[in-house]
Design an enzyme around this catalytic site. Sequence first.
Site, short mmCIF file in Angstrom:
data_model
loop_
_atom_site.label_atom_id
_atom_site.label_comp_id
_atom_site.label_asym_id
_atom_site.label_seq_id
_atom_site.Cartn_x
_atom_site.Cartn_y
_atom_site.Cartn_z
N GLY A 25 0.71 -1.18 -0.07
CA GLY A 25 -0.01 0.07 0.00
C GLY A 25 0.91 1.20 -0.09
O GLY A 25 1.62 1.55 -0.99
N LYS A 30 3.19 -10.47 -3.99
CA LYS A 30 4.02 -9.11 -3.79
C LYS A 30 5.27 -9.56 -3.42
O LYS A 30 6.37 -8.92 -3.68
CB LYS A 30 3.25 -8.70 -2.31
CG LYS A 30 1.99 -7.82 -2.68
CD LYS A 30 1.18 -7.62 -0.86
CE LYS A 30 -0.02 -7.00 -1.59
NZ LYS A 30 -1.09 -7.09 -0.02
N GLY A 40 -14.53 -4.29 6.10
CA GLY A 40 -13.73 -4.15 4.75
C GLY A 40 -12.56 -4.61 4.59
O GLY A 40 -12.05 -4.01 3.55
#
Lengths: 436, 436
Positions: free
Chosen positions: B132, B203, B185
């Site tokens: 992120g 990743k 979420g």
Amino acid sequence: MSEPSIGICLLGCGVVGSGVVRILQQQADLIRRRTALDLKIQHVVVRQNDRPGIDVPYHHDAERAIDDPHTQIVVELIGGLEPAGTFIQRALKLGKSVVTANKSLLAARGAELFSLARKHNACIAFEASCAGGIPIINALLHGLVANRIDALVGIVNGTCNFILTRMTRNGWSYTNALAEAQKAGFAEANPTMDVSGRDAAQKLSILAGLAFNVAVNEADIHTEGIENLQETDIQFARELGYVIKLLAIARRHGEKISLCVHPTLVHEDDLLADVSGSFNAISVYGHALGHALFYGRGAGQMPTASAVVADLINIALGTTPLAFKQLHMLADQVPPASVLPHQELTSRYYLRLMARDEPGVLAQVTKILGDKRISLSAILQHEANDGQHVPVVITTHQAREGSVQAALKDIDALSSIQPPTVCLRIIDQPKEFSTQ
Amino acid sequence: MSEPSIGICLLGCGVVGSGVVRILQQQADLIRRRTALDLKIQHVVVRQNDRPGIDVPYHHDAERAIDDPHTQIVVELIGGLEPAGTFIQRALKLGKSVVTANKSLLAARGAELFSLARKHNACIAFEASCAGGIPIINALLHGLVANRIDALVGIVNGTCNFILTRMTRNGWSYTNALAEAQKAGFAEANPTMDVSGRDAAQKLSILAGLAFNVAVNEADIHTEGIENLQETDIQFARELGYVIKLLAIARRHGEKISLCVHPTLVHEDDLLADVSGSFNAISVYGHALGHALFYGRGAGQMPTASAVVADLINIALGTTPLAFKQLHMLADQVPPASVLPHQELTSRYYLRLMARDEPGVLAQVTKILGDKRISLSAILQHEANDGQHVPVVITTHQAREGSVQAALKDIDALSSIQPPTVCLRIIDQPKEFSTQ
């Protein structure tokens, strides 16, 4: 080899300089593979009557080394204001880019040197000036560039952190911990720059400048060192669930920023509390990113050399010169910081009073605090031993620095109190640390 | 405004895309001040019958948006292999650079797309594809470029870390923690990509590729998820002083590297043990830098948007295109990874056997381990309750994966053992974490 060869001149070749030579020599293949660059040491210059810390050809003529047409990048590792400043100017005027780890010089004359570099189409890279090997400058200039930064909280002086870790974990006195730091090479013979907080303040002036895009004057940073920190406060802090760290803190308050360096109580659940020994870490709070933390070795030969060689590579690749030209974030391109007066800051506080062991003292103290609208969070007093004065620890809710200082004056004037009352700030565990 | 205006086309405008629009709209002044750039959203394209997650003009014609001469940079936030791959190709062939957060696509077709970009003098930026908002890609390409990387150990999947944090701190079952993650979420309706470890493996393939300068095939990564992790093992681990985290681990072993993703016992003093909830962190060990750690939000709207907009800015500034061209570290320019077979890896192990509560069982088990030259570090067995089988936890010293798997086969064949025996790896607190 068909790689373009980039000529490098090293000014100063002590601990860090030797590390730079080692990386350039031992990792030449790796660097060539990654960058197709051949970084060639053209000159190693050390002071008259001095020798480099590593076996490498050297001489003492800095001007000849800088002026040599084969020198393309100058690495300044002399430290201090002069002659480092003059040498850097000389290089820049010749259009040669400079890598430096010299936070004192950048804090004092950054804007002037950046501007000179710009004029001569050169650049200055300074990743090694703050937090050693941690690529925090690069993060602020590139990785976090889309964020309005709200706060920056860092452990940026490895010497102080080493001393505080020893005091906290091993129960040592400040004096013993400092002696050990000196023995281990983490503190200079004259440790003043480090333990006074000044080194941290210089780094904060650079980091906060980049984070908030303002020019920071080191004199505007409220700076307290760790020289007077006592074991007893470290122990009380632990009892309350805190660890004492020397923090450099910059915060945005609307259009103003606050800047301070001081020993701070950090909640034991905060990642900063776990940063031990000579390690550094910088927490950055961005409006989009939220909380991020950059951790690593803040000093030492190879970590600092890691940053210096990265700067060399990024200059040789052209990315740093381009960023230097295109970004408008450096000290010569930004307005002066509008700094919130220290008295107006709010914080939680840790106060340790030495109170005479007699009735009514606490009532007097709490009245003074109440009158200044400082509300208490916790009080800690152990059963008195045989001393005449007993320590009473008070933590407060958020309060204004000015009010707390005024209250302390009144408290220390009480005949039942033995001044000076110890006053430390508490940084709350940021919301971001929740398990969400 | 005299700033050069850079036209941007957003493909996909869900959670992250809306965050990108928000930053570009709300921080336009900040970005202009820092970069003298005006980033202008020319197109927002969403799927037929879909609407953007934010109030912004949009349409459904990706090809027209990409082809528009006013579009200079294409941001791909569709995810998945297609049509994302085709759209990216289309943009690159027009010489338009691409920003993407699409780790699946990069893991599967990175080399091919990088090569296409190179051919058309464009570039691909992908900071948001891993961890992120943490600028780890930038750190590997620039800040740490002078280091031979020895290891990379990361918590790179926020969903798994959220679930494991709930299981560890709140004592929840996997099922309950997953349901909570979905409600909050942090997990998709179909959580397989995350909980199986596959997202982390993708990743890792990107990060290890950059760290070790090799092309990593996702299939070469030994991947275990957290789906079968039981509360009882989390509790035993805690009793032993460890926290269980899903780690992505890449290590250098001479010319070979090892690659794995699995739940791992991390010592509670390791900073990674303190990375909670949906946060990510990546420990990097460089030969010069030593240990560094990068911590922050690994997913979510604004942290991911922070990385996307940073990529946009760095492309518009020219620094990313220049690095893309000058560096030789991306998947299309490096040799394939030479991967150490998983059986040859060594590690410490945590084994939990369900043993019949009768004499001689432990003797049988320890004989099997001894015969395979696996030496024990600790044994933990609580007083039996009324069950027929009692858990026996064994930790080992360093042992070969192949030997441990062979031993487990023999152990599970014992009539006194209820298979399958749980086998987890332990990562030791690296030396770098000492207080030096």
